[in-house]
Design a protein around this motif. Structure first.
Motif, mmCIF file in Angstrom:
data_model
loop_
_atom_site.group_PDB
_atom_site.id
_atom_site.type_symbol
_atom_site.label_atom_id
_atom_site.label_comp_id
_atom_site.label_asym_id
_atom_site.label_seq_id
_atom_site.Cartn_x
_atom_site.Cartn_y
_atom_site.Cartn_z
ATOM 1 N N GLU A 64 29.392 30.441 44.719
ATOM 2 C CA GLU A 64 29.601 31.722 44.049
ATOM 3 C C GLU A 64 30.554 32.636 44.818
ATOM 4 N N ALA A 65 30.494 32.609 46.123
ATOM 5 C CA ALA A 65 31.397 33.437 46.926
ATOM 6 C C ALA A 65 32.843 32.980 46.746
ATOM 7 N N ALA A 66 33.059 31.681 46.698
ATOM 8 C CA ALA A 66 34.413 31.158 46.497
ATOM 9 C C ALA A 66 34.924 31.515 45.098
ATOM 10 N N VAL A 67 34.058 31.438 44.109
ATOM 11 C CA VAL A 67 34.446 31.805 42.742
ATOM 12 C C VAL A 67 34.812 33.280 42.692
ATOM 13 N N ALA A 68 34.014 34.139 43.308
ATOM 14 C CA ALA A 68 34.290 35.573 43.316
ATOM 15 C C ALA A 68 35.616 35.867 44.016
ATOM 16 N N ALA A 69 35.887 35.195 45.122
ATOM 17 C CA ALA A 69 37.155 35.391 45.845
ATOM 18 C C ALA A 69 38.329 34.963 44.970
ATOM 19 N N TYR A 70 38.186 33.858 44.273
ATOM 20 C CA TYR A 70 39.235 33.371 43.380
ATOM 21 C C TYR A 70 39.500 34.383 42.264
ATOM 22 N N VAL A 71 38.444 34.914 41.669
ATOM 23 C CA VAL A 71 38.585 35.901 40.597
ATOM 24 C C VAL A 71 39.292 37.146 41.111
ATOM 25 N N ARG A 72 38.907 37.626 42.272
ATOM 26 C CA ARG A 72 39.538 38.821 42.845
ATOM 27 C C ARG A 72 41.029 38.565 43.091
ATOM 28 N N ARG A 73 41.363 37.396 43.574
ATOM 29 C CA ARG A 73 42.758 37.071 43.877
ATOM 30 C C ARG A 73 43.616 37.043 42.616
ATOM 31 N N TRP A 74 43.058 36.623 41.499
ATOM 32 C CA TRP A 74 43.841 36.474 40.260
ATOM 33 C C TRP A 74 43.764 37.678 39.352
ATOM 34 N N GLN A 75 43.068 38.714 39.740
ATOM 35 C CA GLN A 75 43.010 39.925 38.892
ATOM 36 C C GLN A 75 44.211 40.800 39.101
#
Length: 75
Positions: A64-75
């Motif tokens: 979940e932490a990796a998914v959240a980091a990925y989402v933040r990077r692509w926003q």
């Protein structure tokens, strides 16, 4: 010369407010094309959901932490 995709006429019941929103956005005569693209996108999402499910079955749950980091990077 290709004849293009095969088409089939269907009859669906759609919520009035949804159809009104489509008609506001889409030129007259283009509602079927708009619906086709929306259905195509939904099928792509469904296929991705299935793929993710298969990957989770093989490799375990997502981090979940990796998914959240990925989402933040692509926003």
């Amino acid at each position: 010369m290709s004849a293009g995709p095969t088409r089939e006429k269907v009859s669906w019941t759609i919520e009035a407010e949804v159809l009104e929103g489509v008609r506001r956005r889409v030129p007259r005569g283009q509602v079927s094309a708009y619906a086709t693209e929306a259905l195509r996108r939904q099928l792509e999402r469904d296929n991705l959901d299935e793929l993710i499910g298969e990957l989770v079955d093989v490799h375990g749950p997502l981090d979940e932490a990796a998914v959240a980091a990925y989402v933040r990077r692509w926003q």
